[in-house]
Every structure is written in C-alpha cells, then in structure tokens.
Design an enzyme around this catalytic site. Structure first.
Site, mmCIF file in Angstrom:
data_model
loop_
_atom_site.group_PDB
_atom_site.id
_atom_site.type_symbol
_atom_site.label_atom_id
_atom_site.label_comp_id
_atom_site.label_asym_id
_atom_site.label_seq_id
_atom_site.Cartn_x
_atom_site.Cartn_y
_atom_site.Cartn_z
ATOM 1 N N LYS A 42 39.588 23.644 38.935
ATOM 2 C CA LYS A 42 38.172 23.944 38.969
ATOM 3 C C LYS A 42 37.866 25.267 38.279
ATOM 4 O O LYS A 42 36.726 25.542 37.926
ATOM 5 C CB LYS A 42 37.696 24.084 40.437
ATOM 6 N N GLU A 98 40.788 26.814 29.533
ATOM 7 C CA GLU A 98 41.473 27.224 30.763
ATOM 8 C C GLU A 98 41.053 28.638 31.140
ATOM 9 O O GLU A 98 40.795 29.475 30.262
ATOM 10 C CB GLU A 98 42.987 27.139 30.533
ATOM 11 N N ASP A 99 40.984 28.895 32.433
ATOM 12 C CA ASP A 99 40.606 30.245 32.854
ATOM 13 C C ASP A 99 41.767 31.223 32.720
ATOM 14 O O ASP A 99 41.590 32.347 32.249
ATOM 15 C CB ASP A 99 40.039 30.252 34.284
ATOM 16 N N ASP A 102 49.248 31.528 33.511
ATOM 17 C CA ASP A 102 50.113 32.356 34.355
ATOM 18 C C ASP A 102 51.558 31.951 34.052
ATOM 19 O O ASP A 102 52.137 32.383 33.055
ATOM 20 C CB ASP A 102 49.697 32.097 35.813
ATOM 21 N N PHE A 151 46.853 40.012 40.817
ATOM 22 C CA PHE A 151 46.162 38.804 41.285
ATOM 23 C C PHE A 151 44.659 38.970 41.070
ATOM 24 O O PHE A 151 44.045 39.856 41.663
ATOM 25 C CB PHE A 151 46.469 38.512 42.752
ATOM 26 N N ASP A 158 39.945 31.814 41.965
ATOM 27 C CA ASP A 158 39.832 31.884 43.423
ATOM 28 C C ASP A 158 41.072 32.457 44.081
ATOM 29 O O ASP A 158 42.152 32.528 43.483
ATOM 30 C CB ASP A 158 39.613 30.479 43.992
ATOM 31 N N ARG A 164 35.238 32.600 43.721
ATOM 32 C CA ARG A 164 34.978 32.018 42.404
ATOM 33 C C ARG A 164 33.655 32.498 41.827
ATOM 34 O O ARG A 164 33.482 32.580 40.616
ATOM 35 C CB ARG A 164 34.950 30.485 42.479
#
Ligand code: PRP
Length: 178
Positions: A42, A98-99, A102, A151, A158, A164
């Site tokens: 999401k 894509e956000d 990682d 992080f 999120d 978010r």
C-alpha cells in the site's frame, strides 16, 4: 498513537514534492508515448498519486499487492502476492512505482514475476532507497532520495499500519525490533 516526540523529520513535504516534480520530468523525457505506472500496495499510493500528476505524458495506472513485512519492521524474507494486476502488460512500457527499496526482496521478486509477462520495457522508480540494506539485487532506474538505514514513516510508509498520512517523511525513533 501519533505524537510529535516519536518522530524526527528527515524529508519535509516541500522537498519531497520538488523531487517528485523532477522525477516526473525525467519520466516525461524517457516515455514520450506514455507509460503504465504500477504501484505496489500500500505504501506507494501517495507517491503514485503525486508522481502521476507530475508526468504530462499519457499515463495508465494499475496496482499490485506484495507483502514481505507483515507488521514487523524487519524483512522476514517471505514474499507473497496479495493482489494481481488488472492489466495485461504484454508489449507495454511498465514503470513500477515503489515507496522504498530496503532489502530488495519485494522488487527482486516482482521484477521476476512481471518479466515473464513480456512487457515491452520494465523499469523501477523508487522514492527512497536504502542501499546499505540490500540483500537481493535490484536495478532502480529512478531514485528520489538515497537514505541511511533508519526506520522511516510517513508519505505512505507505515509502522504497524500507522503514520502513512504524515506529509513529511520522518524517522521513527526507538522502534522495538519485532
Ligand atoms: C514495504 C515497502 C516496500 C517493501 C520494501 O512494504 O513499501 O514495498 O516493504 O522492502 P524490501 O526491499 O525489504 O522488500 P510492506 O511490505 O511493508 O507493505 P506496505 O507497502 O503495505 O506498507
């Protein structure tokens, strides 16, 4: 509960928006005939919404669901498809939106899956990249911001489904490892 003291702004909204406009201009240049933007649910939805409006060429949108994290902040290494595309991508120019990249597990898996469907081209635009965390190779054509291994939440990202809707991208301090 969202409180100010738990987060530190890493990328303010204005900086994100300026970079998204630059990415849109680059995509305009590289896809004069338009492109299918495929957002990964999401987290990428906020980025997709802004990026699509920063592109002036014709864009179509689709969504795919891939889960690799569950509610943990570290990657379990497990990947599953939770929602497939509505679009048949055979012969299309496809840009995965894509956000964050990682470990690379999510995108490595998705590229493998989508390549088998014979798109005309398949590339990736990621707003954030944590290169230090990579365990699987991923070729990201457009990166918004390389970031350190902290992080981050906000602008779609999120922690346990919270944060978010923050307009800035923030570092979440003192997150316990799950
Ligand atoms: C996050 C993020 C990426 C992926 C990146 O998604 O949005 O899709 O993890 O991690 P990786 O490179 O280590 O695979 P998540 O599974 O948390 O789902 P979400 O987008 O619904 O938050």
């Amino acid at each position: 509960m969202i409180t100010e003291s738990m987060t530190r702004v890493l990328l303010p909204a204005e900086r994100i928006q300026a970079r998204v406009r630059e990415l849109g201009a680059a995509i305009d240049k590289d896809y004069p005939n338009g492109v299918l933007l495929v957002a990964i649910l999401k987290g990428a939805c906020f980025f997709l919404a802004d990026l699509a409006r920063a592109v002036t060429r014709p864009v179509r949108l689709d969504f795919i669901g891939i889960s690799s994290y569950g509610k943990s902040k570290t990657s379990s290494g497990e990947v599953k498809l939770t929602k497939d595309l509505d679009t048949t991508i055979d012969g299309l120019d496809v840009l995965i939106v894509e956000d964050i990249v990682d470990s690379g597990i999510t995108l490595n898996y998705l590229v493998h899956v989508l390549q088998q469907r014979k798109p005309r081209s398949l590339r990736i635009v990621a707003l954030l990249d944590k290169p230090d965390r990579r365990v699987r190779p991923v070729d990201v054509a457009y990166v918004g911001f390389p970031i350190p291994d902290e992080f981050v939440v906000g602008y779609g990202l999120d922690y346990a489904e919270q944060y978010r809707n923050l307009v800035d991208i923030c570092v979440l301090e003192d997150v316990p490892n799950e």
